[in-house]
Write a protein that holds these residues in place. Sequence first.
Motif, PDB file in Angstrom:
ATOM      1  N   GLN B   3     136.571   2.060  11.563  1.00  0.00           N
ATOM      2  CA  GLN B   3     135.174   1.673  11.407  1.00  0.00           C
ATOM      3  C   GLN B   3     134.737   1.878   9.955  1.00  0.00           C
ATOM      4  O   GLN B   3     135.257   2.746   9.270  1.00  0.00           O
ATOM      5  CB  GLN B   3     134.270   2.538  12.287  1.00  0.00           C
ATOM      6  N   THR B  35     140.834  -8.754  11.733  1.00  0.00           N
ATOM      7  CA  THR B  35     140.019  -9.075  12.905  1.00  0.00           C
ATOM      8  C   THR B  35     139.030  -7.937  13.099  1.00  0.00           C
ATOM      9  O   THR B  35     139.358  -6.775  12.864  1.00  0.00           O
ATOM     10  CB  THR B  35     140.912  -9.181  14.165  1.00  0.00           C
ATOM     11  N   GLY B  36     137.809  -8.278  13.530  1.00  0.00           N
ATOM     12  CA  GLY B  36     136.847  -7.203  13.732  1.00  0.00           C
ATOM     13  C   GLY B  36     135.504  -7.726  14.188  1.00  0.00           C
ATOM     14  O   GLY B  36     135.357  -8.908  14.535  1.00  0.00           O
ATOM     15  N   LEU B  37     134.538  -6.830  14.187  1.00  0.00           N
ATOM     16  CA  LEU B  37     133.179  -7.182  14.585  1.00  0.00           C
ATOM     17  C   LEU B  37     132.212  -6.492  13.635  1.00  0.00           C
ATOM     18  O   LEU B  37     132.213  -5.263  13.507  1.00  0.00           O
ATOM     19  CB  LEU B  37     132.909  -6.715  16.024  1.00  0.00           C
ATOM     20  N   THR B  39     128.333  -5.660  12.712  1.00  0.00           N
ATOM     21  CA  THR B  39     126.975  -5.591  13.258  1.00  0.00           C
ATOM     22  C   THR B  39     125.990  -5.288  12.131  1.00  0.00           C
ATOM     23  O   THR B  39     126.231  -4.389  11.323  1.00  0.00           O
ATOM     24  CB  THR B  39     126.881  -4.509  14.351  1.00  0.00           C
ATOM     25  N   SER B 103     125.581  -9.414  15.628  1.00  0.00           N
ATOM     26  CA  SER B 103     126.987  -8.996  15.579  1.00  0.00           C
ATOM     27  C   SER B 103     127.857 -10.233  15.394  1.00  0.00           C
ATOM     28  O   SER B 103     127.805 -11.155  16.213  1.00  0.00           O
ATOM     29  CB  SER B 103     127.395  -8.263  16.860  1.00  0.00           C
ATOM     30  N   ILE B 104     128.607 -10.256  14.308  1.00  0.00           N
ATOM     31  CA  ILE B 104     129.379 -11.449  13.933  1.00  0.00           C
ATOM     32  C   ILE B 104     130.869 -11.107  13.920  1.00  0.00           C
ATOM     33  O   ILE B 104     131.295 -10.202  13.200  1.00  0.00           O
ATOM     34  CB  ILE B 104     128.969 -11.945  12.520  1.00  0.00           C
ATOM     35  N   PRO B 105     131.676 -11.813  14.728  1.00  0.00           N
ATOM     36  CA  PRO B 105     133.117 -11.554  14.707  1.00  0.00           C
ATOM     37  C   PRO B 105     133.753 -11.865  13.348  1.00  0.00           C
ATOM     38  O   PRO B 105     133.262 -12.725  12.606  1.00  0.00           O
ATOM     39  CB  PRO B 105     133.667 -12.503  15.787  1.00  0.00           C
ATOM     40  N   VAL B 106     134.834 -11.161  13.067  1.00  0.00           N
ATOM     41  CA  VAL B 106     135.664 -11.411  11.891  1.00  0.00           C
ATOM     42  C   VAL B 106     137.017 -11.938  12.386  1.00  0.00           C
ATOM     43  O   VAL B 106     137.614 -11.336  13.282  1.00  0.00           O
ATOM     44  CB  VAL B 106     135.911 -10.105  11.103  1.00  0.00           C
ATOM     45  N   ALA B 107     137.441 -13.058  11.843  1.00  0.00           N
ATOM     46  CA  ALA B 107     138.750 -13.627  12.206  1.00  0.00           C
ATOM     47  C   ALA B 107     139.442 -14.078  10.927  1.00  0.00           C
ATOM     48  O   ALA B 107     138.772 -14.637  10.038  1.00  0.00           O
ATOM     49  CB  ALA B 107     138.569 -14.817  13.157  1.00  0.00           C
ATOM     50  N   HIS B 136     127.707  -2.208  10.189  1.00  0.00           N
ATOM     51  CA  HIS B 136     128.766  -1.465  10.887  1.00  0.00           C
ATOM     52  C   HIS B 136     129.905  -2.429  11.166  1.00  0.00           C
ATOM     53  O   HIS B 136     129.685  -3.521  11.710  1.00  0.00           O
ATOM     54  CB  HIS B 136     128.223  -0.905  12.214  1.00  0.00           C
ATOM     55  N   ILE B 138     133.836  -2.734  12.810  1.00  0.00           N
ATOM     56  CA  ILE B 138     134.931  -2.118  13.560  1.00  0.00           C
ATOM     57  C   ILE B 138     136.057  -3.134  13.646  1.00  0.00           C
ATOM     58  O   ILE B 138     135.795  -4.335  13.805  1.00  0.00           O
ATOM     59  CB  ILE B 138     134.454  -1.658  14.965  1.00  0.00           C
ATOM     60  N   GLY B 139     137.281  -2.686  13.501  1.00  0.00           N
ATOM     61  CA  GLY B 139     138.390  -3.628  13.601  1.00  0.00           C
ATOM     62  C   GLY B 139     139.682  -3.048  13.093  1.00  0.00           C
ATOM     63  O   GLY B 139     139.801  -1.841  12.896  1.00  0.00           O
TER      64      GLY B 139
ATOM     65  N   GLN C   3     142.113  -5.908  20.178  1.00  0.00           N
ATOM     66  CA  GLN C   3     141.138  -6.987  20.042  1.00  0.00           C
ATOM     67  C   GLN C   3     141.784  -8.316  20.436  1.00  0.00           C
ATOM     68  O   GLN C   3     142.986  -8.492  20.292  1.00  0.00           O
ATOM     69  CB  GLN C   3     140.661  -7.106  18.595  1.00  0.00           C
ATOM     70  N   LEU C   5     140.812 -12.693  20.171  1.00  0.00           N
ATOM     71  CA  LEU C   5     139.904 -13.743  19.692  1.00  0.00           C
ATOM     72  C   LEU C   5     140.202 -15.025  20.452  1.00  0.00           C
ATOM     73  O   LEU C   5     141.359 -15.298  20.790  1.00  0.00           O
ATOM     74  CB  LEU C   5     140.119 -14.001  18.197  1.00  0.00           C
ATOM     75  N   TRP C  41     129.861 -15.866  19.836  1.00  0.00           N
ATOM     76  CA  TRP C  41     129.165 -16.341  18.636  1.00  0.00           C
ATOM     77  C   TRP C  41     129.082 -17.863  18.659  1.00  0.00           C
ATOM     78  O   TRP C  41     130.107 -18.552  18.809  1.00  0.00           O
ATOM     79  CB  TRP C  41     129.899 -15.890  17.351  1.00  0.00           C
ATOM     80  N   GLN C 101     124.052 -15.093  19.183  1.00  0.00           N
ATOM     81  CA  GLN C 101     125.118 -14.158  19.562  1.00  0.00           C
ATOM     82  C   GLN C 101     124.720 -13.351  20.784  1.00  0.00           C
ATOM     83  O   GLN C 101     123.557 -12.976  20.943  1.00  0.00           O
ATOM     84  CB  GLN C 101     125.373 -13.225  18.365  1.00  0.00           C
ATOM     85  N   HIS C 136     135.059 -12.838  20.928  1.00  0.00           N
ATOM     86  CA  HIS C 136     135.758 -11.662  20.393  1.00  0.00           C
ATOM     87  C   HIS C 136     135.683 -10.558  21.447  1.00  0.00           C
ATOM     88  O   HIS C 136     134.612 -10.240  21.938  1.00  0.00           O
ATOM     89  CB  HIS C 136     135.067 -11.198  19.093  1.00  0.00           C
TER      90      HIS C 136
END
Lengths: 144, 144, 144
Positions: B3, B35-37, B39, B103-107, B136, B138-139, C3, C5, C41, C101, C136
Amino acid sequence: MEQRLHRIEIETRGRGLVAITDQVCGWAECQGFATGLLTIWCRHTSASLLVQENASPDVQADLEDFFRRLVPDSGNSRYRHEDEGPDDMPAHIRAALTQTQLSIPVADRRLVLGTWQGVYLYEHRTNPHRRELILHLIGEPSPK
Amino acid sequence: MEQRLHRIEIETRGRGLVAITDQVCGWAECQGFATGLLTIWCRHTSASLLVQENASPDVQADLEDFFRRLVPDSGNSRYRHEDEGPDDMPAHIRAALTQTQLSIPVADRRLVLGTWQGVYLYEHRTNPHRRELILHLIGEPSPK
Amino acid sequence: MEQRLHRIEIETRGRGLVAITDQVCGWAECQGFATGLLTIWCRHTSASLLVQENASPDVQADLEDFFRRLVPDSGNSRYRHEDEGPDDMPAHIRAALTQTQLSIPVADRRLVLGTWQGVYLYEHRTNPHRRELILHLIGEPSPK
């Protein structure tokens, strides 16, 4: 990394805001996570979640006035869906305009709410209801 | 799984949208998570978060017109709560109708924003304010 | 902790709600996580996400009526931004008033949706569009 789940029930007294900040923070902060993310999920479509000013009761009264004007209760066949009364469809619309879910970061073992932020369950039906919230916490437990 | 936490301050120039996409993506994508999320939490009840079209300034002007008509500034004792002026209560209502959290995903190391999506802080008060956001993430950090 | 996706495409038939509960739950629950958090999302600013009553079609018709009255389509130069037609700017405003979201906890291998809760993609444009959602999931896979 660990996760925790919790379920709380709120008895509402009909339309209006019910403060849940203490209950939510209390549980989340008791889990002893230094850093994390708390998610609150409201399991209803005629009640919702809201972050609002936590100091003045006037804010809550003005907010309720606003929604009452914006989404009037039924009359003159305004809505098709009136199965449960004139406040049924307005409750669904108010829920659509506010939140079903909130995710609040945890930092230094505390939720990062601002000084004036309170978390509320917004009951949109005129009669009292029992409402159910699910709390999910993910994060890193602090070393003892 | 790891995190990260970050705090950013935004100086607003009064009512309107402030683009924060670059600042938010910049920090998040620098953390090197495949990869993550992510916020974003806005620590206020008179400013909020919004995802909007990032290309035309007209969209922002039309959006502001809409909210100004929907939630008029005070006059004729429309609101009980006017401690800080005619834009005080409308700011709380506008915040209730938009977002305090996203909260937006990360890819593939990037936030999954669509081509036309920008992230904005929406200042609802007429005067400039200093606003605080908590990020914040996390991933899973990428292997080097 | 792991995780996952996923990307889904939804073909809309113009303005209105498209139920995505089965598709979203289906994918999430197939990942075999006992506990977790699913984030959806929406990669657009003229379509959005909504949790609504999943039983009566009348609710959807009433909701659409409400938004049509609240955010009228263009006419008499109501909006500056009309590049793509009279439903262009209203679509952005409707998206601002609903969700881009949603994050839904997973407990006992299932999303914690209430009995009457459905998850919807809300298409705000009058013409059909192809819309893209990113899912996610973070959590703990169940032991086999």
